[in-house]
Write an enzyme that holds these catalytic residues in place. Sequence first.
Site, mmCIF file in Angstrom:
data_model
loop_
_atom_site.group_PDB
_atom_site.id
_atom_site.type_symbol
_atom_site.label_atom_id
_atom_site.label_comp_id
_atom_site.label_asym_id
_atom_site.label_seq_id
_atom_site.Cartn_x
_atom_site.Cartn_y
_atom_site.Cartn_z
ATOM 1 N N TRP A 103 13.001 69.849 17.198
ATOM 2 C CA TRP A 103 14.338 69.945 18.164
ATOM 3 C C TRP A 103 15.606 70.203 17.112
ATOM 4 O O TRP A 103 16.442 70.800 17.247
ATOM 5 C CB TRP A 103 14.361 69.057 19.273
ATOM 6 C CG TRP A 103 13.173 69.369 20.464
ATOM 7 C CD1 TRP A 103 12.213 68.468 20.597
ATOM 8 C CD2 TRP A 103 12.874 70.625 20.935
ATOM 9 N NE1 TRP A 103 11.376 69.004 21.594
ATOM 10 C CE2 TRP A 103 11.576 70.174 21.671
ATOM 11 C CE3 TRP A 103 13.398 71.913 21.299
ATOM 12 C CZ2 TRP A 103 10.880 71.211 22.636
ATOM 13 C CZ3 TRP A 103 12.745 72.658 21.806
ATOM 14 C CH2 TRP A 103 11.658 72.373 22.809
ATOM 15 N N ASP A 173 21.317 65.188 21.254
ATOM 16 C CA ASP A 173 20.509 65.688 22.273
ATOM 17 C C ASP A 173 19.715 64.609 22.676
ATOM 18 O O ASP A 173 18.848 64.171 22.099
ATOM 19 C CB ASP A 173 19.537 66.758 21.377
ATOM 20 C CG ASP A 173 18.423 67.503 21.965
ATOM 21 O OD1 ASP A 173 18.509 67.145 23.462
ATOM 22 O OD2 ASP A 173 17.718 68.037 21.670
ATOM 23 N N LYS A 197 13.075 65.951 31.843
ATOM 24 C CA LYS A 197 12.408 64.828 31.451
ATOM 25 C C LYS A 197 12.669 63.535 32.251
ATOM 26 O O LYS A 197 11.776 62.867 32.895
ATOM 27 C CB LYS A 197 12.450 64.564 30.044
ATOM 28 C CG LYS A 197 11.514 65.674 29.259
ATOM 29 C CD LYS A 197 12.185 66.514 27.972
ATOM 30 C CE LYS A 197 11.544 67.710 27.451
ATOM 31 N NZ LYS A 197 12.171 68.564 26.528
#
Length: 362
Positions: A103, A173, A197
Amino acid sequence: MANRIWNFNPGPATLPLPVLEKAKADLPNYDNTGMAVMELSHRSKQYDAIHKDALSLMRGLFGVPDNFKILFLQGGASLQFAQVPMNLLGDGKSADYIITGNWSKKALKEAKIQGTANVAATSEDTKFDRIPAQNELNLSGDAVYCHITSNNTVAGTQFQTFPETNGVPLIADMSSDIMSRQIDFSKFGLIYAGAQKNLGPSGITVVIIREDFINAGREDIPIILQYRTQADKDSLYNTPPTYSIYLMKLVLDWVQGLGGLQAMERRNKEKSDLLYGMIDEMSDFYKGAVEKDSRSLMNVTFRLPSEDLEAKFVADGLAAGFGGLKGHRSVGVIRVSMYNALEPQGIKELTAFMKDFAKKNG
Ligand SMILES: *Cc1c(COP(=O)(O)O)cnc(C)c1O
């Protein structure tokens, strides 16, 4: 509850059962409106109350300071990979990126399109099995921000403490660990997370941004992608994902009911102590995939003695009511994702299964 499994999916992930039950009860006729939430106007007073409650619950529970705005956006964390540098880079400005997984790499790729992005550190040479140490960081000094991925969903690593950057604000993030623990906002300029999530269903992206970062944003990019556009309109510039925000609000109510982030932190610690405890106890059979001081409390990755046994573990696990244990295709390990909503009981039952499995197959 019949037919629900222990769901260790990495994302979208399990939601608290009381949230699903409340949503079910509310579904056809929300608050005597004669409509479902998803049928309400986003300008109605009923939706407005949901929207404002979600904002104020998040601010209160997460301790978001007054000089930060909370935005409810769309496009996922992936759009933030681009929107962050689009707003904040250009004009000879540069940013530092700490690369701790796939990511982070995607975020870096987008930043490089918008301006100068330096790699301050990376653990790619050891397959992202750790968080780079403070003394490995090659910070550029004049960066407008330093970007990190606080929890690496695929590899199973997490920043235990945040890097020291000499006053350069961190942008994080936090898609896979937002609101799983308390944080010190004074280090951050911007935090973003896809909700699917730790916060709710997919479709909503939370951006928590310091006011000077809003004002510093470029004005020569599309209006819809300037942070000030949604900040000025309380995220109602256009139609927000109303149903996702409503579900997120129910999740936040649930977090509050359990005692807020301190209680979440305790629960998450309890779960990770149990699971890592089992891995370490049976270390002849289960091998943790990352370095101990980088272990994630959200995504636990480990290996078995052979790929055949790993496949059997996933299959037998599913038959025993444990879903989502197969790791990411890029690493091929077992991964247990256990975000806020995953009940400690699920980990108690999983570790009992693991003990039994190792005895039978070891
Ligand atoms: C899941 C995840 C993403 C991708 O999120 P989207 O909402 O699908 O764009 C980005 N970063 C991290 C850390 C993630 O866990």
